[in-house]
Motif scaffolding. Structure first.
Motif, PDB file in Angstrom:
ATOM      1  N   ALA A   1       0.838  -1.210   0.000  1.00 19.90           N
ATOM      2  CA  ALA A   1       0.000   0.000   0.000  1.00 19.90           C
ATOM      3  C   ALA A   1       0.881   1.273   0.000  1.00 19.90           C
ATOM      4  O   ALA A   1       0.651   2.218  -0.756  1.00 19.90           O
ATOM      5  CB  ALA A   1      -0.933  -0.013   1.230  1.00 19.90           C
ATOM      6  N   VAL A   2       1.925   1.225   0.837  1.00 24.81           N
ATOM      7  CA  VAL A   2       2.824   2.384   0.927  1.00 24.81           C
ATOM      8  C   VAL A   2       3.500   2.621  -0.420  1.00 24.81           C
ATOM      9  O   VAL A   2       3.555   3.756  -0.937  1.00 24.81           O
ATOM     10  CB  VAL A   2       3.853   2.171   2.056  1.00 24.81           C
ATOM     11  CG1 VAL A   2       5.003   3.188   1.933  1.00 24.81           C
ATOM     12  CG2 VAL A   2       3.165   2.260   3.405  1.00 24.81           C
ATOM     13  N   ALA A   3       3.989   1.484  -1.026  1.00 21.56           N
ATOM     14  CA  ALA A   3       4.685   1.623  -2.309  1.00 21.56           C
ATOM     15  C   ALA A   3       3.736   2.170  -3.357  1.00 21.56           C
ATOM     16  O   ALA A   3       4.086   3.062  -4.153  1.00 21.56           O
ATOM     17  CB  ALA A   3       5.254   0.243  -2.723  1.00 21.56           C
ATOM     18  N   GLY A   4       2.496   1.669  -3.365  1.00 22.53           N
ATOM     19  CA  GLY A   4       1.492   2.105  -4.352  1.00 22.53           C
ATOM     20  C   GLY A   4       1.191   3.597  -4.199  1.00 22.53           C
ATOM     21  O   GLY A   4       1.155   4.363  -5.181  1.00 22.53           O
ATOM     22  N   TRP A   5       0.980   4.004  -2.908  1.00 16.17           N
ATOM     23  CA  TRP A   5       0.653   5.409  -2.651  1.00 16.17           C
ATOM     24  C   TRP A   5       1.795   6.313  -3.116  1.00 16.17           C
ATOM     25  O   TRP A   5       1.568   7.334  -3.758  1.00 16.17           O
ATOM     26  CB  TRP A   5       0.381   5.571  -1.149  1.00 16.17           C
ATOM     27  CG  TRP A   5       0.072   6.965  -0.755  1.00 16.17           C
ATOM     28  CD1 TRP A   5      -1.102   7.619  -0.858  1.00 16.17           C
ATOM     29  CD2 TRP A   5       1.017   7.892  -0.214  1.00 16.17           C
ATOM     30  NE1 TRP A   5      -1.004   8.886  -0.427  1.00 16.17           N
ATOM     31  CE2 TRP A   5       0.296   9.094  -0.009  1.00 16.17           C
ATOM     32  CE3 TRP A   5       2.393   7.852   0.112  1.00 16.17           C
ATOM     33  CZ2 TRP A   5       0.919  10.227   0.533  1.00 16.17           C
ATOM     34  CZ3 TRP A   5       2.974   8.988   0.642  1.00 16.17           C
ATOM     35  CH2 TRP A   5       2.238  10.145   0.843  1.00 16.17           C
ATOM     36  N   ALA A   6       3.067   5.838  -2.851  1.00 21.64           N
ATOM     37  CA  ALA A   6       4.234   6.611  -3.218  1.00 21.64           C
ATOM     38  C   ALA A   6       4.324   6.737  -4.732  1.00 21.64           C
ATOM     39  O   ALA A   6       4.596   7.825  -5.282  1.00 21.64           O
ATOM     40  CB  ALA A   6       5.503   5.965  -2.642  1.00 21.64           C
ATOM     41  N   ALA A   7       4.054   5.619  -5.410  1.00 18.47           N
ATOM     42  CA  ALA A   7       4.137   5.641  -6.874  1.00 18.47           C
ATOM     43  C   ALA A   7       3.084   6.570  -7.445  1.00 18.47           C
ATOM     44  O   ALA A   7       3.320   7.323  -8.392  1.00 18.47           O
ATOM     45  CB  ALA A   7       3.957   4.212  -7.403  1.00 18.47           C
ATOM     46  N   TRP A   8       1.862   6.525  -6.843  1.00 16.46           N
ATOM     47  CA  TRP A   8       0.759   7.364  -7.291  1.00 16.46           C
ATOM     48  C   TRP A   8       1.141   8.829  -7.174  1.00 16.46           C
ATOM     49  O   TRP A   8       0.838   9.652  -8.018  1.00 16.46           O
ATOM     50  CB  TRP A   8      -0.474   7.053  -6.408  1.00 16.46           C
ATOM     51  CG  TRP A   8      -1.709   7.815  -6.796  1.00 16.46           C
ATOM     52  CD1 TRP A   8      -2.175   8.961  -6.243  1.00 16.46           C
ATOM     53  CD2 TRP A   8      -2.567   7.532  -7.868  1.00 16.46           C
ATOM     54  NE1 TRP A   8      -3.284   9.396  -6.885  1.00 16.46           N
ATOM     55  CE2 TRP A   8      -3.555   8.509  -7.907  1.00 16.46           C
ATOM     56  CE3 TRP A   8      -2.586   6.485  -8.869  1.00 16.46           C
ATOM     57  CZ2 TRP A   8      -4.591   8.509  -8.843  1.00 16.46           C
ATOM     58  CZ3 TRP A   8      -3.646   6.523  -9.766  1.00 16.46           C
ATOM     59  CH2 TRP A   8      -4.620   7.495  -9.763  1.00 16.46           C
ATOM     60  N   ASN A   9       1.820   9.139  -6.112  1.00 21.49           N
ATOM     61  CA  ASN A   9       2.228  10.530  -5.901  1.00 21.49           C
ATOM     62  C   ASN A   9       3.512  10.891  -6.651  1.00 21.49           C
ATOM     63  O   ASN A   9       4.069  11.968  -6.447  1.00 21.49           O
ATOM     64  CB  ASN A   9       2.422  10.799  -4.407  1.00 21.49           C
ATOM     65  CG  ASN A   9       1.052  10.919  -3.739  1.00 21.49           C
ATOM     66  OD1 ASN A   9       0.202  11.640  -4.211  1.00 21.49           O
ATOM     67  ND2 ASN A   9       0.870  10.179  -2.682  1.00 21.49           N
ATOM     68  N   GLY A  10       4.032   9.933  -7.398  1.00 23.45           N
ATOM     69  CA  GLY A  10       5.199  10.220  -8.201  1.00 23.45           C
ATOM     70  C   GLY A  10       6.495  10.295  -7.427  1.00 23.45           C
ATOM     71  O   GLY A  10       7.456  10.921  -7.871  1.00 23.45           O
ATOM     72  N   LEU A  11       6.450   9.652  -6.251  1.00 24.26           N
ATOM     73  CA  LEU A  11       7.680   9.646  -5.456  1.00 24.26           C
ATOM     74  C   LEU A  11       8.667   8.692  -6.092  1.00 24.26           C
ATOM     75  O   LEU A  11       8.322   7.529  -6.393  1.00 24.26           O
ATOM     76  CB  LEU A  11       7.370   9.242  -4.024  1.00 24.26           C
ATOM     77  CG  LEU A  11       6.566  10.252  -3.222  1.00 24.26           C
ATOM     78  CD1 LEU A  11       6.326   9.740  -1.820  1.00 24.26           C
ATOM     79  CD2 LEU A  11       7.322  11.590  -3.164  1.00 24.26           C
TER      80      LEU A  11
END
Lengths: 281, 703
Positions: B24-34
């Motif tokens: 979930a953390v990785a997905g959220w980060a990817a979504w935010n373009g981190l």
């Protein structure tokens, strides 16, 4: 005094050598009892009664010889304290009030006599005048018979083998009549198997008969064969004496043949069975 | 053996939640373009993995050998000609072939004889249960296939079961089957034994359908023979003649053919039938009522097996009695019926003090004499009438009475004594209380009277009385028996005069001897079979010596058994029978047939080998039933899911299934990474994520 010493001697002797005294010949009177089926009576010590007992048994013996195949010899008086009873078959015991009780040794012999197939006829001779109607009515009989090893008593039923062991009888009269007489009660567990009273080692024969009818006096005859005592009166008295005699004969037949007559009821059935089996074969 | 495992510090759901969190953390980060989203996710995943603690497991494994059970049937049916050799050869060859296979062990189980037959199933079940399932590679039974416990043959075995049958294709056998035989029978009444002759195997053409010549022998004497066609039930009739053991042997001779039948041991069977008397019918005739009459009644009526018909003559023609008949309880003596028509129905007639009074006509006495001569029993207990003109001895019956009166009555006490013959005679020997002449002994009582008599020549005087005159005389007349007491005073014993005596026992024995009770025979041979075929032989005889006993075995061989004296007229010995079967013991005229062991040996019920009993288990385990007569099969190995038998180039083969079993001797756990390495990894990933994101932001601020 001599009598007392003698009694002590008998007791001592019988203690030291019980039952098994094989020295010398047995009493010739008793040998005769065994050989001839002589009837025996208990000597009470009262001469009048003892004479009556002897005459009564003599009269009965005579009638047995005349009417049946039994041939008893002369009656024998028995001194319970001294005589060996094992050679006897039948013992007539008139009960008197002042009769001394036999010794303990005598009771040992009496019990053995009863157990091994002998029979005692107790006669209270009072015709049950007191009307007590039971064998324990008389204190003297009770005292004499208490040490005897006998089973409970019951009135002789109307179909008892005594009523048909030779003659057909309804009553058992002596000088008195119409009184109940008593015998050992048939065992409750063994009654009425096809009408056979019961099968025991003693063939179901009661070792005692007790009654009040003064039988010996009704049977008694003197040496010339005449009745010694009056019984009833007139023709009825004659009849009663005859019936008393018939009872005596039935009694001796019961003593000697046991339940033979009650078994004979079954002989036709047994013969029938033989015939039936023959048919099958 | 090494493998990767986990030893989690937290429950698996917690770790799974952690992993989901990482994604979930990785997905959220990817979504935010981190840019560091991958490193962040990996860092949390690494933490979850570290908490699951991956370990390296390494164990020490020991390979185990495969086990093959080799069942060796040595029961009696395997002892038929040719079979032991065939079995030995097959076992040797199989052993060699199995041992040639790598890593294979043999468990040899030998089955012997049991009382219940060959317990092959039980032996197989036990042998399998004793081995670990995982190592069992095969079961091979060398047998004739005869199992008496088919229910005990296991249904499922984790390895192939093979049955190799002994015997030859040309084997055949003809045997006798007892279908039905009674254990008890009433003497004189026929009983039925149902038998069948059964053919098994490859019956030669010349024998097929031909009848067997059956013979039936009773106590060693051939009684009848008849032809019995094979495979048909046949009913044989047999009439037991005596009380006690009747040994009936049914059998036929082995048919002549080539090849001969497998064995003749199942061509015969011994059946023991206990002869019992029907109810005994006793006729007691008392001549007059007397003191001893009830003794007879007590004796006869205490035995519930006796039907007593008793007549007492209460009144004879010479008695005078005026009393009318209907006041009397007398019945006529049915003499004609008893002594003429029914006499044969009685087992024993007793005359007790009977005097001849003209009641029985002479022809009745003659009929009693015929009755005895044809096998009846007569007992006379005579009183003093014996010495008179009314004696039974002076009737026509006198011709068969064993004691002849002199006309004198001996009065006076006497002690009954056993004569020399009486010491030996079963009627009187061993009576308790018999005087021996010793000083001070406790013996039976005296009697007081007897009639003087002489014993008929040939009769046995067993008791003597006064002046050694005969007191109890026994004799045989024709086929019957007569006993006579010259005194009527046996009742004195019952009354306990001078201690009494064994009156009931003596009278019982006299009565039973006269009715030919086997236990009371003078010349007898008795055999008591004990445990393990131990036989106690007792020879009773009137002679001074006896023996030795000749023993004829089932195979016709003879041996002798010496006897030792155990008492007057008694000789005994113990004998160990070599095996079951029918033995004949003989001493001169006396013989006894003895059937030891089962009626027909169970082992020989099925002699032609056949494996039907094992069909289910061999099929279930893909094993085979093969005949050794085709050669010993080769032994291979196959995988467990393949058929374990087949035909190869060189002949048949059977297979075992190697199980590759092993045992683990030890186990070690080693963590994949130490704790600090996990810390470095997680920290490194987190740092990498942070650095990549930080650098990107830095660069973005500059541009």
């Amino acid at each position: 005094m001599i009598r007392l010493l003698l009694a002590i001697a008998v007791v001592v002797l019988s203690l030291t050598a019980p039952l098994r005294a094989q020295d010398g010949d047995p009493d010739p009177r008793l040998v005769r009892a065994a050989d001839e089926v002589a009837l025996a009576y208990v000597v009470t010590g009262d001469p009048r009664i003892d004479e009556g007992s002897e005459a009564g048994l003599r009269g009965l013996s005579g009638e047995l010889i005349r009417r049946t195949t039994v041939r008893p010899g002369e009656p024998i008086g028995i001194d319970l304290d001294q005589d060996d009873l094992s050679l006897l078959t039948f013992l007539y015991w008139p009960v008197t009030d002042d009769q001394p009780a036999p010794s303990p040794q005598a009771y040992v012999r009496l019990n053995h006599f009863l157990r091994s197939g002998g029979m005692i006829l107790f006669d209270t001779r009072d015709g049950d005048i007191a009307g007590l109607g039971g064998p324990d009515g008389q204190a003297s009989l009770q005292a004499l018979a208490a040490p005897l090893d006998i089973l409970p008593l019951a009135p002789v039923p109307h179909d008892h083998v005594l009523t048909r062991s030779f003659y057909l009888l309804q009553d058992f009269p002596g000088r008195w009549q119409g009184n109940q007489i008593w015998a050992e009660a048939p065992r409750a567990d063994a009654t009425a198997v096809e009408g056979v009273p019961f099968r025991t080692l003693n063939d179901g024969v009661s070792p005692v008969i007790i009654g009040p009818n003064a039988w010996a006096e009704a049977w008694a005859v003197d040496r010339r064969g005449n009745p010694m005592f009056t019984v009833g009166s007139g023709f009825d008295g004659q009849r009663q004496r005859e019936m008393a005699m018939r009872f005596g004969i039935n009694l001796i037949m019961y003593v000697l043949t046991g339940n033979y007559k009650s078994d004979q009821v079954h002989v036709p059935a047994l013969l029938d069975r033989l015939r039936g089996e023959e048919g099958i074969r | 053996m090494t493998r990767l495992g986990f030893d989690p510090l937290l429950p698996w759901p917690v770790l799974a939640a952690l992993a989901v969190l990482a994604l979930a953390v990785a997905g959220w980060a990817a979504w935010n373009g981190l840019k560091g989203w991958a490193f962040r996710g990996l860092a949390i995943l690494a933490a979850a993995l570290a908490l699951a603690v991956p370990v390296i497991q390494s164990g020490i494994r020991l390979a185990l050998s495969d086990i093959v059970i080799l069942l060796d049937d040595r029961s009696a049916s395997q002892s038929l000609p040719g079979r032991p050799g065939q079995t030995d050869a097959a076992l040797d060859e199989l052993t060699a072939r199995i041992e040639a296979l790598p890593n294979t062990e043999i468990r040899r189980v030998t089955v012997g004889d049991d009382d219940a037959g060959s317990l092959l199933g039980q032996a197989m079940t036990r042998a399998i249960a004793a081995e670990p399932d995982s190592r069992l590679a095969g079961v091979i039974a060398v047998t004739d296939g005869l199992a008496h416990d088919p229910a005990m043959i296991p249904a499922q075995v984790p390895a192939p079961v093979h049955v190799l049958l002994t015997g030859q294709p040309a084997d055949w056998d003809r045997r006798l089957v007892i279908e039905e035989a009674p254990a008890f029978a009433i003497i004189g009444q026929p009983v039925t034994i149902r038998v069948r002759v059964q053919d098994q195997g490859a019956v030669p053409a010349e024998i097929q359908g031909t009848p067997a010549l059956l013979s039936l022998s009773v106590d060693g004497q051939v009684a009848q023979s008849l032809a019995a066609p094979p495979d048909q039930s046949l009913e044989l009739q047999f009439v037991p003649e005596h009380a006690g053991q009747n040994v009936v042997r049914v059998g036929f001779a082995a048919p002549q053919s080539d090849p001969a039948e497998l064995t003749d041991r199942n061509n015969s069977a011994a059946i023991q039938i206990q002869g019992v008397r029907d109810r005994l019918r006793v006729l007691l005739v008392s001549g007059e009522p007397h003191a001893g009459e009830r003794t007879w009644r007590n004796l006869l009526k205490s035995d519930t097996n006796v039907d007593l018909i008793h007549f007492t003559i209460l009144r004879s023609p010479d008695n005078m009695d005026p009393v009318p008949v209907d006041e009397m309880s007398l019945i006529a003596f049915p003499t004609r019926e008893l002594f003429m028509e029914r006499i044969k129905d009685f087992d024993l007639i007793i005359f007790d003090r009977y005097s001849v009074r003209g009641i029985l006509p002479p022809e009745y006495y003659l009929n009693i004499q015929h009755y005895v001569e044809e096998g009846g029993a007569l007992l006379v207990s005579a009183g003093p009438e014996m010495a008179t003109v009314q004696s039974l001895n002076l009737s026509p019956l006198g011709g068969i009475l064993p004691a002849m009166p002199t006309g004198r009555v001996l009065d006076g006490a006497f002690l009954p004594q056993l004569t020399d013959e009486g010491q030996r005679h079963p009627v009187t020997s061993g009576l308790s209380g018999a005087p021996t002449g010793a000083e001070g002994e406790d013996h039976w009582g005296r009697w007081l009277r007897m009639s003087q008599a002489r014993a008929r020549p040939g009769a046995q005087v067993v008791l003597s009385g006064r002046d050694d005159q005969p007191l109890l005389v026994l004799d045989r007349v024709g086929q019957g028996r007569v006993a006579q007491l010259t005194s009527d005073q046996v009742w004195l014993w019952g009354r306990g005069f001078e201690g009494g005596g064994p009156q009931l026992e003596l009278l019982r024995r006299i009565a039973h001897w006269s009715m030919k009770e086997p236990e009371l025979e003078e010349e007898t041979l008795l055999a008591d079979v004990g445990r393990d075929l131990r036989v106690t032989v007792t020879r009773r005889t009137m002679q001074d010596e006896a023996g030795p006993i000749t023993i004829t075995g089932p195979d016709g061989s003879q041996s002798e058994l010496p006897l030792t004296e155990a008492g007057p007229g008694r000789f005994t010995a113990t004998w160990q029978a070599p095996g079951p079967g029918i033995y004949q013991l003989r001493d001169g005229e006396v013989s006894r047939v003895l059937a030891l062991g089962p009626a027909a040996p169970r082992e020989f019920e099925q002699t032609v080998a056949g494996g039907d009993a094992f069909r289910a288990v061999t099929e279930a385990t893909r094993g085979a039933i093969m005949n050794l007569s085709d050669g010993v099969p080769a032994v291979r190995t196959v995988r467990p899911d393949r058929d374990a038998h087949g035909e190869g180039m060189t002949g048949d083969w059977i297979a075992i299934t190697p199980r590759d079993a092993a045992s683990v001797a030890g186990l070690t756990h080693r963590p994949l990474l130490p704790g600090w390495a996990w810390l470095a990894l997680i920290a490194g990933l987190a740092l990498a994520g942070w650095l990549s994101e930080g650098r990107a932001r830095l660069r973005g601020a500059q541009g």
